[in-house]
Design a protein around this motif. Structure first.
Motif, mmCIF file in Angstrom:
data_model
loop_
_atom_site.group_PDB
_atom_site.id
_atom_site.type_symbol
_atom_site.label_atom_id
_atom_site.label_comp_id
_atom_site.label_asym_id
_atom_site.label_seq_id
_atom_site.Cartn_x
_atom_site.Cartn_y
_atom_site.Cartn_z
ATOM 1 N N ARG A 58 0.856 -1.179 0.000
ATOM 2 C CA ARG A 58 0.000 0.000 0.000
ATOM 3 C C ARG A 58 0.899 1.238 0.000
ATOM 4 N N ASP A 82 -3.954 5.458 -2.410
ATOM 5 C CA ASP A 82 -5.167 5.885 -1.705
ATOM 6 C C ASP A 82 -5.793 4.800 -0.828
ATOM 7 N N PRO A 84 -6.617 3.057 2.359
ATOM 8 C CA PRO A 84 -6.546 3.590 3.729
ATOM 9 C C PRO A 84 -5.521 2.848 4.589
ATOM 10 N N PRO A 87 -7.140 -1.023 5.997
ATOM 11 C CA PRO A 87 -8.198 -1.544 5.124
ATOM 12 C C PRO A 87 -9.040 -2.608 5.835
ATOM 13 N N ALA A 123 -12.705 4.046 -3.286
ATOM 14 C CA ALA A 123 -13.316 4.067 -1.951
ATOM 15 C C ALA A 123 -14.755 3.548 -1.967
ATOM 16 N N ARG A 126 -14.366 -0.047 -1.866
ATOM 17 C CA ARG A 126 -13.351 -0.432 -0.885
ATOM 18 C C ARG A 126 -12.445 -1.548 -1.412
#
Length: 169
Positions: A58, A82, A84, A87, A123, A126
Motif C-alpha cells: 500500500r 489511496d 486507507p 483496510p 473508496a 473499498r
C-alpha cells in the motif's frame, strides 16, 4: 504470556498467466518486472505454465512490465496510494492476464509505450478497480494497431501486393 499481534502487513496479491496472443498458449521466460518510484522493486520469470505472482504494498504507484525477447513489451500502472491505513481486509487480490505477440519490423507499435490499463483504490467499493474510462479511451487506438498487426502478421499486404502486380489478360 505472549500476545500475538493482530496487526498484519497489508499487501496486494497480483497474479495471472501470460499467454501468446494467437495460440493462447502459456508463455515461459517472460520477465515480469515491478517498478516502484522509478526503481525495479522485484522481478520474476514465468515458467512453462506462464504463471506469475507478485506482492505490492500500500502507498505506492507501481508500473508492472511484461517482456520477452522478440515480443512486444506491455505494461500497466497500479496505484495503491489511496488505500486507507487500515483496510477492511489484510490483502486484496488482483488477477491480471497478459498476452504477448512478436515484433514486426516497420510496423508502428508505439501505442504500446503507454500503459494498457490503470488501476487504483476506489473508496466506493473499498477495493482496487481498473479505470474503465482510461481503458475505453485507449481501446480504439489499440484496436486499430492490432488490426494492422494481424494483417501484416498474416501476410495480407504481401498477398495484396502480389495481386496488384500480376499481369492482366
Amino acid at each position: 504470556m505472549a500476545f500475538a499481534s493482530s496487526a498484519q502487513r497489508f499487501s496486494i496479491k497480483l497474479s495471472g498467466v501470460v499467454t501468446e496472443l494467437f495460440s493462447g498458449d502459456p508463455m515461459r521466460s517472460v520477465l515480469v518486472r515491478v517498478v516502484k518510484a522509478d526503481i525495479t522493486e522485484s522481478e520474476m520469470t514465468t515458467k512453462g505454465n506462464g504463471r506469475y505472482a507478485l506482492q505490492l504494498d500500500r502507498g505506492w504507484k507501481y508500473t508492472v512490465w511484461f517482456s520477452r525477447k522478440g515480443m512486444v513489451t506491455k505494461h500497466v500502472v497500479i496505484d495503491t496510494r489511496d488505500i486507507p491505513p487500515y483496510p477492511d481486509v489484510p490483502f486484496y487480490e488482483m488477477d491480471l492476464q497478459m498476452t504477448l505477440f512478436p515484433w514486426i519490423a516497420n510496423l508502428d507499435l508505439s501505442a504500446f509505450e503507454d500503459p494498457l490499463g490503470e488501476a487504483a483504490y476506489k473508496a466506493s467499493i473499498r477495493n482496487m478497480s481498473w479505470d474503465t474510462p482510461y481503458t475505453e479511451q485507449v481501446r480504439p487506438l489499440l484496436s486499430g494497431v492490432m488490426e494492422e498487426y494481424e494483417k501484416t502478421y498474416n501476410g495480407y499486404y504481401k498477398r495484396k501486393d502480389r495481386r496488384q502486380r500480376a499481369p492482366g489478360p
